[in-house]
Design a protein around this motif. Structure first.
Motif, short mmCIF file in Angstrom:
data_model
loop_
_atom_site.label_atom_id
_atom_site.label_comp_id
_atom_site.label_asym_id
_atom_site.label_seq_id
_atom_site.Cartn_x
_atom_site.Cartn_y
_atom_site.Cartn_z
N ALA A 13 0.83 -1.21 0.00
CA ALA A 13 0.00 0.00 0.00
C ALA A 13 0.87 1.26 0.00
N GLY A 14 2.18 1.09 -0.28
CA GLY A 14 3.08 2.23 -0.30
C GLY A 14 3.34 2.81 1.06
N GLU A 15 3.31 1.95 2.09
CA GLU A 15 3.47 2.42 3.47
C GLU A 15 4.60 1.66 4.16
N THR A 16 5.02 2.20 5.30
CA THR A 16 5.94 1.48 6.18
C THR A 16 5.12 0.88 7.31
N GLY A 17 5.65 -0.16 7.94
CA GLY A 17 4.90 -0.78 9.03
C GLY A 17 5.58 -2.02 9.55
N ARG A 18 4.98 -2.61 10.56
CA ARG A 18 5.53 -3.78 11.22
C ARG A 18 5.33 -5.02 10.36
N MET A 19 6.35 -5.83 10.26
CA MET A 19 6.26 -7.12 9.56
C MET A 19 6.23 -8.25 10.58
N GLY A 20 5.80 -9.41 10.13
CA GLY A 20 5.82 -10.59 11.00
C GLY A 20 4.44 -10.90 11.56
N GLY A 21 4.03 -12.14 11.38
CA GLY A 21 2.73 -12.55 11.91
C GLY A 21 1.59 -12.15 11.00
#
Length: 498
Positions: free
Chosen positions: A390-398
């Protein structure tokens, strides 16, 4: 214990609602029985408004208890209930999707619904939980547009002339069904539907919905009688106030540009976002002590009004397509890597999906040992939505609830064409990665997964495709029998939101 009980007959069984002071710190609670299955639903609303939030803070938790199945479950090293199972997450999403549209979306008081499964018999508690939730909210002092009711309808075999639908079937009656559909609604109308089926006609699907509506109205009458007798007076929730000066600034600085930004003729929401930032900057400059969240909500409502007006009254869509027009399609089966057993790449406009399939032996099947589901699962579909899509940064995992819900949606669509174990004994796992998102990645996952299945040589019964459809209505009309509406094919960007 103070207690009051109400009963009715639904689907040939007794549905009993029991109100007591067992959880008397809540806004309301109810214990709902259907056969041997029992669900306890509670609802609590915070006493103060949480300013600074840009969304309606509703949380629905569906709590499975091992004791409900009369068993000590879990691993040898952990006998306590842990994180929600996939079944619990999906059931919670059904409740959420049923009740959320009936709240005033401007509410900023936190509301939490908790449904606890106390006992599980031959009837699935998810349907009971939806109705229990409705009763809990409707009898509370929390303002809401309910009650709303829910049933499940199953068709085991297609008849020559008439169909023998089963209302609220047992687990055994659901096994191997030709059609299974869960419907929520009120006042003869549907507000949530979830279905899976072997290929069948639109008429049969419509008949199933009609049967569901008929049963829903019986539960609605039951709920209304209870509310009339014991329902609390609804409290008045304060809303954020938008002053005349703030409205005037919006009319001067933003309104003349709004239609051009919304109806840009280009896919996506970039022009809407840019104008939204312009509005935010202008608002903060003129009202440094104002409530930016109220300003953002005012802008979103204005965007919503333009989208609906242009679609319903002027036959126009934001990206310039006609109402039956698909975005550009691209499909590719295989060619990613010889190590992969099967792969598919699918584009629909700005939505891009990579689906990868892996085959394993029977021992690679997923063993399920939950409150509801037990046994080996040999077809698995997992869906991932990384922030970059979505062109965003964010938490990965799960996997979050959205990923699990979308993965299950695609899995259900594909499960009806997977060959039986005798024909194809392999375990099949597909992972769909959302690489770029502009509307309906879950349905893109269905298409990408079909490509991966065919690339891997799995003898599916038929290819499956999925698409997102939208409905826009003029809900301001007094004549509800002839509401003006438009059906949107292949929704994207702002259509998805509004």
């Amino acid at each position: 214990m103070d207690k009051k009980t109400f009963s009715t007959e639904i689907g040939g069984k007794t549905l009993t609602a029991e109100f007591s002071d067992l959880a008397n710190q809540t806004n309301s609670s109810v214990l709902l029985r259907y056969g041997e299955t029992i669900v306890f639903a509670t609802v609590v609303m915070s006493k103060t408004r949480r300013d600074g939030m840009s969304f309606f803070p509703l949380v629905v938790d569906y709590e499975e208890k091992f004791y409900a199945a009369g068993a000590i479950l879990g691993s040898r090293f952990m006998r306590r209930e842990g994180r929600p199972s996939e079944d619990a997450i999906l059931a919670g999403r059904v409740i959420d999707r049923t009740i959320r549209p009936l709240f005033d979306q401007s509410i900023r008081n936190e509301i939490q619904v908790v449904t606890t499964i106390l006992s599980i018999g031959e009837d699935d508690p998810d349907i009971i939980a939806v109705n229990a939730t409705s009763l809990a909210i409707a009898t509370s002092d929390i303002p809401w547009g309910g009650p709303v009711s829910c049933v499940r309808v199953v068709l085991r075999e297609i008849g020559a002339e008439t169909q023998d639908f089963i209302v609220n079937p047992t687990y055994k009656e659901r096994d191997g069904a030709t059609l299974e559909i869960t419907v929520s609604g009120k006042d003869g109308k549907i507000n949530m539907v979830e279905a899976g089926a072997k290929e069948l006609s639109e008429n049969i699907a419509g008949d199933a919905m009609e049967r569901a509506i008929k049963e829903i109205e019986k539960i609605q009458e039951f709920q209304k009688n209870i509310i009339k007798e014991i329902g609390k007076e609804k409290t008045q929730i304060g809303k954020g106030i938008f002053s005349d000066e703030e409205i005037e600034l919006f009319k001067k600085e933003i309104l003349p540009k709004l239609e051009g930004a919304v109806m840009s003729g280009v896919a996506g929401k970039e022009s809407i976002s840019l104008l939204g930032k312009e509005w935010k900057d202008a608002y903060e400059e003129n009202f440094p002590d104002g409530n930016i969240n109220n300003a953002t909500e005012h802008y979103d409502l204005a965007v919503n009004d333009v989208l609906h007006d242009m679609a319903i009254n002027h036959d126009k869509r934001a990206d310039g397509r006609t109402f039956k027009e698909l975005r550009d399609l691209y499909a590719n089966a295989g060619g990613v890597s010889p190590i992969l057993h099967g792969s598919g790449i699918f584009y629909r406009g700005g939505t891009h999906i990579l689906s990868v399939l892996t085959l394993g032996g029977p021992s690679d099947a997923l063993t399920e040992n939950g409150m509801e589901t037990k046994g080996d699962k040999r077809f698995i579909h997992h869906y991932n939505f990384p922030p970059y899509s979505a062109g965003e940064t964010g938490r990965m995992g799960g996997a979050n609830r959205r990923m699990i819900g979308h993965g299950a949606l695609a899995e259900r669509a594909l499960s009806y064409v997977i060959p039986d174990k005798e024909t194809f004994p392999y375990t099949i796992r597909i992972v769909s990665e959302s690489m770029a998102s502009n509307g309906s990645t879950s349905m893109g996952a269905v298409c990408g997964s079909t490509l991966a299945l065919m690339d891997a040589g799995v003898p599916i019964k038929a290819p499956v495709a999925g698409i997102a459809m939208g409905l826009m209505m003029d809900i301001t009309q007094e004549n509800t029998e002839n509401i003006k509406y438009k059906i949107l094919t292949d929704t994207q960007g702002p259509e998805d939101e509004h």
